[in-house]
Design an enzyme around this catalytic site. Structure first.
Site, PDB file in Angstrom:
ATOM      1  N   ASP A 125      -4.145  -2.794 -11.515  1.00  0.00           N
ATOM      2  CA  ASP A 125      -3.469  -2.888 -10.218  1.00  0.00           C
ATOM      3  C   ASP A 125      -2.827  -4.267 -10.098  1.00  0.00           C
ATOM      4  O   ASP A 125      -3.301  -5.234 -10.702  1.00  0.00           O
ATOM      5  CB  ASP A 125      -4.473  -2.763  -9.065  1.00  0.00           C
ATOM      6  CG  ASP A 125      -5.004  -1.343  -8.880  1.00  0.00           C
ATOM      7  OD1 ASP A 125      -4.568  -0.426  -9.588  1.00  0.00           O
ATOM      8  OD2 ASP A 125      -5.866  -1.176  -7.999  1.00  0.00           O
ATOM      9  N   ARG A 175       3.047   1.291 -13.644  1.00  0.00           N
ATOM     10  CA  ARG A 175       3.004   1.971 -12.344  1.00  0.00           C
ATOM     11  C   ARG A 175       3.966   1.184 -11.463  1.00  0.00           C
ATOM     12  O   ARG A 175       3.878  -0.035 -11.381  1.00  0.00           O
ATOM     13  CB  ARG A 175       1.619   1.929 -11.706  1.00  0.00           C
ATOM     14  CG  ARG A 175       1.657   2.433 -10.253  1.00  0.00           C
ATOM     15  CD  ARG A 175       0.424   2.032  -9.446  1.00  0.00           C
ATOM     16  NE  ARG A 175      -0.757   2.704  -9.948  1.00  0.00           N
ATOM     17  CZ  ARG A 175      -1.993   2.174  -9.857  1.00  0.00           C
ATOM     18  NH1 ARG A 175      -2.160   0.976  -9.326  1.00  0.00           N
ATOM     19  NH2 ARG A 175      -3.017   2.837 -10.306  1.00  0.00           N
TER      20      ARG A 175
HETATM   21  P1  FDA Z   1       6.007   4.062   2.796  1.00  0.00           P
HETATM   22  O1  FDA Z   1       5.039   3.015   3.178  1.00  0.00           O
HETATM   23  O2  FDA Z   1       7.383   3.986   3.351  1.00  0.00           O
HETATM   24  O3  FDA Z   1       5.352   5.451   3.104  1.00  0.00           O
HETATM   25  C1  FDA Z   1       6.098   6.655   3.084  1.00  0.00           C
HETATM   26  C2  FDA Z   1       5.356   7.648   3.953  1.00  0.00           C
HETATM   27  O4  FDA Z   1       4.112   7.965   3.335  1.00  0.00           O
HETATM   28  C3  FDA Z   1       4.984   7.094   5.316  1.00  0.00           C
HETATM   29  O5  FDA Z   1       5.997   7.314   6.246  1.00  0.00           O
HETATM   30  C4  FDA Z   1       3.713   7.837   5.639  1.00  0.00           C
HETATM   31  O6  FDA Z   1       4.028   9.097   6.153  1.00  0.00           O
HETATM   32  C5  FDA Z   1       3.057   8.035   4.292  1.00  0.00           C
HETATM   33  N1  FDA Z   1       2.050   7.018   3.968  1.00  0.00           N
HETATM   34  C6  FDA Z   1       2.170   5.976   3.124  1.00  0.00           C
HETATM   35  N2  FDA Z   1       1.014   5.294   3.012  1.00  0.00           N
HETATM   36  C7  FDA Z   1       0.106   5.925   3.818  1.00  0.00           C
HETATM   37  C8  FDA Z   1      -1.265   5.728   4.155  1.00  0.00           C
HETATM   38  N3  FDA Z   1      -2.001   4.730   3.631  1.00  0.00           N
HETATM   39  N4  FDA Z   1      -1.854   6.612   5.019  1.00  0.00           N
HETATM   40  C9  FDA Z   1      -1.144   7.635   5.533  1.00  0.00           C
HETATM   41  N5  FDA Z   1       0.145   7.869   5.261  1.00  0.00           N
HETATM   42  C10 FDA Z   1       0.784   7.032   4.430  1.00  0.00           C
HETATM   43  N6  FDA Z   1       0.208  -1.616  -3.945  1.00  0.00           N
HETATM   44  C11 FDA Z   1       0.047  -2.816  -4.552  1.00  0.00           C
HETATM   45  O7  FDA Z   1       0.441  -3.845  -4.015  1.00  0.00           O
HETATM   46  N7  FDA Z   1      -0.555  -2.874  -5.784  1.00  0.00           N
HETATM   47  C12 FDA Z   1      -0.987  -1.774  -6.447  1.00  0.00           C
HETATM   48  O8  FDA Z   1      -1.494  -1.877  -7.566  1.00  0.00           O
HETATM   49  C13 FDA Z   1      -0.829  -0.514  -5.801  1.00  0.00           C
HETATM   50  N8  FDA Z   1      -1.248   0.640  -6.384  1.00  0.00           N
HETATM   51  C14 FDA Z   1      -0.916   1.845  -5.829  1.00  0.00           C
HETATM   52  C15 FDA Z   1      -1.222   3.030  -6.504  1.00  0.00           C
HETATM   53  C16 FDA Z   1      -0.801   4.247  -6.003  1.00  0.00           C
HETATM   54  C17 FDA Z   1      -1.117   5.499  -6.757  1.00  0.00           C
HETATM   55  C18 FDA Z   1      -0.049   4.291  -4.782  1.00  0.00           C
HETATM   56  C19 FDA Z   1       0.485   5.592  -4.263  1.00  0.00           C
HETATM   57  C20 FDA Z   1       0.202   3.131  -4.100  1.00  0.00           C
HETATM   58  C21 FDA Z   1      -0.230   1.906  -4.586  1.00  0.00           C
HETATM   59  N9  FDA Z   1       0.008   0.737  -3.900  1.00  0.00           N
HETATM   60  C22 FDA Z   1      -0.199  -0.471  -4.526  1.00  0.00           C
HETATM   61  C23 FDA Z   1       0.449   0.776  -2.485  1.00  0.00           C
HETATM   62  C24 FDA Z   1       1.960   0.744  -2.374  1.00  0.00           C
HETATM   63  O9  FDA Z   1       2.419  -0.518  -2.778  1.00  0.00           O
HETATM   64  C25 FDA Z   1       2.432   1.028  -0.940  1.00  0.00           C
HETATM   65  O10 FDA Z   1       1.926   0.071  -0.078  1.00  0.00           O
HETATM   66  C26 FDA Z   1       2.041   2.388  -0.402  1.00  0.00           C
HETATM   67  O11 FDA Z   1       2.111   3.374  -1.401  1.00  0.00           O
HETATM   68  C27 FDA Z   1       3.006   2.811   0.725  1.00  0.00           C
HETATM   69  O12 FDA Z   1       4.318   2.814   0.238  1.00  0.00           O
HETATM   70  P2  FDA Z   1       5.188   4.144   0.026  1.00  0.00           P
HETATM   71  O13 FDA Z   1       6.023   3.961  -1.196  1.00  0.00           O
HETATM   72  O14 FDA Z   1       4.327   5.334   0.034  1.00  0.00           O
HETATM   73  O15 FDA Z   1       6.227   4.111   1.221  1.00  0.00           O
END
Ligand code: FDA
Length: 300
Positions: A125, A175
């Site tokens: 991560d 990732r």
């Molecule tokens: P965005 O935040 O715009 O979310 C899109 C939509 O998804 C939102 O409108 C909401 O509906 C839904 N959503 C997103 N997150 C949610 C939550 N927690 N609860 C409920 N609904 C939610 N970050 C990092 O800094 N280091 C890392 O190593 C990782 N590793 C990682 C692994 C995996 C498998 C994922 C999916 C994410 C991460 N992250 C991470 C977190 C990532 O950086 C980010 O903060 C979140 O995924 C939210 O970003 P989105 O791209 O989903 O977009």
């Protein structure tokens, strides 16, 4: 921080732990390794892969880091024993990166060696920016020495394109996520669309070089654009997967899976769920909005 989110953060911190547990439960497999194993077996039965994460990132001393490493080794053993379609995700600071970089590297090396012995894989991560350089360095050393490890990069960081250019030379299993920590404007994009643009530019560069990419997002816009990019660039399905967090947009994960693409769910477990949930809330108050929605959709 919006006023509503700030308020929710405050309220959540005042809530009884048992209440926080109710909605945190959606995002966490449980406190025990067996909880994660059961959950992953269920995901696997639906054709979905997993990456298991042992909760608890801030350790105070080497003994705690060694205990965290042992837990990770147990996870790898459990994956092997139960024939789970899963790998392991680790946080470098949990392995001691903030205390002693070389010690942390040795700890992570031991984990990756174990993963290699099972022909499995460890995802590193990416944490907040004080650790970006040292995390990349740990990854590079592992890559050179043993393989079986991949790295997370964050699209909100302005440096990411440069990092991809460097890491592409090695051939990296990535990732790609937006990034979850609060970073200064001098190093990170703040504008939603700029982060998305940097995400897509980074993704294109990763895929163009034939690297494997875990496309980690729940953002419909990014998923739609990724679908288009994959088709236009004719990327084979064994060169990427979609990744999502446990409890978030499960219908979307199912849909991507039924579209014929690999989906991997990030499955955290452990006794540190409370600290993890409240720390996450403080780090990124946007999550408070999700938590809020979750409280009011409870039971639906
Ligand atoms: P965005 O935040 O715009 O979310 C899109 C939509 O998804 C939102 O409108 C909401 O509906 C839904 N959503 C997103 N997150 C949610 C939550 N927690 N609860 C409920 N609904 C939610 N970050 C990092 O800094 N280091 C890392 O190593 C990782 N590793 C990682 C692994 C995996 C498998 C994922 C999916 C994410 C991460 N992250 C991470 C977190 C990532 O950086 C980010 O903060 C979140 O995924 C939210 O970003 P989105 O791209 O989903 O977009």
């Amino acid at each position: 921080m919006s006023l509503v989110n700030a308020l929710i953060v405050k309220i959540t911190q005042l809530m009884p732990k048992s209440f926080v547990r109710i909605f945190a439960g959606k995002y966490i497999a449980g406190e025990e390794l067996q909880d994660a194993v059961n959950l992953v077996l269920n995901l696997n039965s639906k054709g979905i892969l997993a990456t298991i994460d042992v909760l608890g990132e801030s350790i105070k001393n080497k003994d705690e880091a060694i205990a965290a490493k042992r837990k990770c080794l147990e996870v790898l053993e459990a994956i092997e024993m139960n024939k789970l379609k899963a790998n392991l995700s680790i946080k470098p600071t949990q392995m001691g990166l903030a205390i002693d970089e070389d010690f942390a590297y040795q700890q992570i090396l031991e984990i990756v060696q174990k993963a290699k012995s099972f022909n499995n894989f460890v995802r590193i991560d990416m944490e907040d920016s004080p650790y970006t350089d040292s995390t990349i360095l740990v990854y590079k050393k592992l890559h050179e020495k043993i393989g079986h490890a991949g790295l997370a990069l964050q699209a909100y960081l302005k440096r990411t394109i440069n990092d991809v250019n460097q890491l592409n030379k090695l051939g990296t299993n990535y990732r790609l996520c937006k990034g979850i920590y609060i970073e200064s404007e001098s190093i990170a994009y703040k504008d939603r669309q700029k982060i998305r643009d940097n995400y897509l530019q980074s993704l294109k560069l990763m895929l163009k070089n034939g690297n494997y990419v875990g496309i980690a997002t729940h953002d419909d816009y990014l998923i739609d654009k990724s679908y288009k990019m994959i088709k236009e660039m004719n990327i084979p399905t064994d060169k990427f997967e979609f990744q999502m967090l446990l409890g978030v947009k499960e219908d979307l994960a199912q849909k991507i899976n039924s579209d014929g693409y690999k989906v991997r769910i990030y499955v955290p477990f452990g006794k540190d769920w409370y600290a993890y949930s409240t720390r996450r809330l403080k780090e990124n108050p946007q999550i408070a909005g999700y938590v809020f929605k979750n409280i009011f959709s409870f039971g639906k």
